[in-house]
Design a protein around this motif. Structure first.
Motif, PDB file in Angstrom:
ATOM      1  N   ILE A  63       0.680  -1.000   0.205  1.00 14.94           N
ATOM      2  CA  ILE A  63       0.171  -0.679   0.026  1.00 14.94           C
ATOM      3  C   ILE A  63       1.120   1.209   0.047  1.00 14.94           C
ATOM      4  N   CYS A  71       1.307   5.030  -6.369  1.00  8.64           N
ATOM      5  CA  CYS A  71       0.114   3.752  -6.356  1.00  8.64           C
ATOM      6  C   CYS A  71      -0.074   2.701  -7.999  1.00  8.64           C
ATOM      7  N   ASN A  77      -0.639  -2.275  -4.682  1.00  8.75           N
ATOM      8  CA  ASN A  77      -2.025  -3.200  -4.684  1.00  8.75           C
ATOM      9  C   ASN A  77      -3.486  -1.513  -4.024  1.00  8.75           C
ATOM     10  N   GLY A  78      -2.883  -1.078  -3.694  1.00  5.71           N
ATOM     11  CA  GLY A  78      -3.637   0.220  -3.092  1.00  5.71           C
ATOM     12  C   GLY A  78      -2.842   1.736  -2.349  1.00  5.71           C
ATOM     13  N   ARG A  92     -10.072   6.652  -6.727  1.00  6.30           N
ATOM     14  CA  ARG A  92     -10.757   5.123  -7.022  1.00  6.30           C
ATOM     15  C   ARG A  92     -11.171   5.244  -8.480  1.00  6.30           C
ATOM     16  N   ALA A  99      -8.400  -1.500  -6.492  1.00  5.35           N
ATOM     17  CA  ALA A  99      -7.162  -1.357  -5.893  1.00  5.35           C
ATOM     18  C   ALA A  99      -7.877  -1.424  -4.138  1.00  5.35           C
ATOM     19  N   ILE A 100      -6.972  -1.286  -3.422  1.00  8.32           N
ATOM     20  CA  ILE A 100      -7.575  -1.441  -2.080  1.00  8.32           C
ATOM     21  C   ILE A 100      -7.181   0.455  -2.388  1.00  8.32           C
ATOM     22  N   ILE A 101      -7.925   0.514  -1.318  1.00 11.52           N
ATOM     23  CA  ILE A 101      -8.039   2.270  -0.692  1.00 11.52           C
ATOM     24  C   ILE A 101      -8.145   2.247   0.354  1.00 11.52           C
ATOM     25  N   ASN A 120     -11.861   0.875   1.196  1.00  5.88           N
ATOM     26  CA  ASN A 120     -11.598  -0.683   1.929  1.00  5.88           C
ATOM     27  C   ASN A 120     -11.715  -0.930   3.379  1.00  5.88           C
TER      28      ASN A 120
END
Length: 187
Positions: A63, A71, A77-78, A92, A99-101, A120
């Motif tokens: 992250i 990113c 990944n996020g 987003r 993607a992880i946020i 997330n």
């Protein structure tokens, strides 16, 4: 999407470089590492992010702190966004639905805002004073963490800020999904 219960954060103040910290954390079995690079140019941060993603490939989620652009370019990944960073909707749009946020929250109102924005997970803190963050928000402690947990949000709440091993069971009993740790691991 699997959110780890232990978020390991790198730290500018460590005697180890960010890449050395990532390698140390990977060797210790970390499955979630947030690159929390506050110092350096965007290009330097991007180089470190690319190297971290390569090191962590198939081993850990990476992250990036603060920068959806880094990113994206590093293929991490996020991203984890502070309250004054890029809006979640903008991140987003740039990063896509996979993607992880994550988003920072310091109050119940901010936690509800982060949930509504589509984060997330929430990084909630600080639990106590910490030397890894400048301009620290008001200390939440047990009472502040519990107020957010009692909201019964639909996304995981990760407690952060000066957490020590003896705090973990108390934080989890309050109902937090997990914890984030930096200086205790890499300081």
């Amino acid at each position: 999407m699997v959110i780890s219960k232990l978020h390991c954060l790198t730290w500018d103040g460590s005697s180890l470089s960010h890449i050395e910290q990532v390698q140390f954390l990977l060797n210790a079995g970390a499955d979630w590492i947030q690159l929390r690079q506050k110092n350096g140019t965007e290009q330097e941060k991007l180089q470190i992010a690319k190297e971290a993603v390569k090191l962590a490939q198939n081993k850990a989620t990476i992250i990036i702190n603060d920068s959806p652009q880094i990113c994206l370019e590093s293929r991490a990944n996020g991203v984890h966004l502070g309250l004054k960073d890029c809006p979640v909707a903008e991140a987003r749009k740039l990063l896509g639905k996979e993607a992880i946020i994550g988003g920072t929250a310091n109050t119940p109102k901010q936690a509800k805002q982060r949930e509504a924005e589509g984060c997330n997970y929430i990084g909630l803190g600080p639990w106590r004073a910490t030397r890894t963050k400048e301009n620290l928000s008001e200390i939440l402690g047990e009472t502040g963490i519990k107020k957010v947990i009692d909201l019964r949000l639909s996304i995981p709440v990760i407690a952060i800020g000066g957490i020590l091993p003896e705090d973990v069971s108390k934080i989890l009993k309050l109902g937090a999904y997990g914890i984030a740790v930096s200086s205790y691991l890499v300081g």
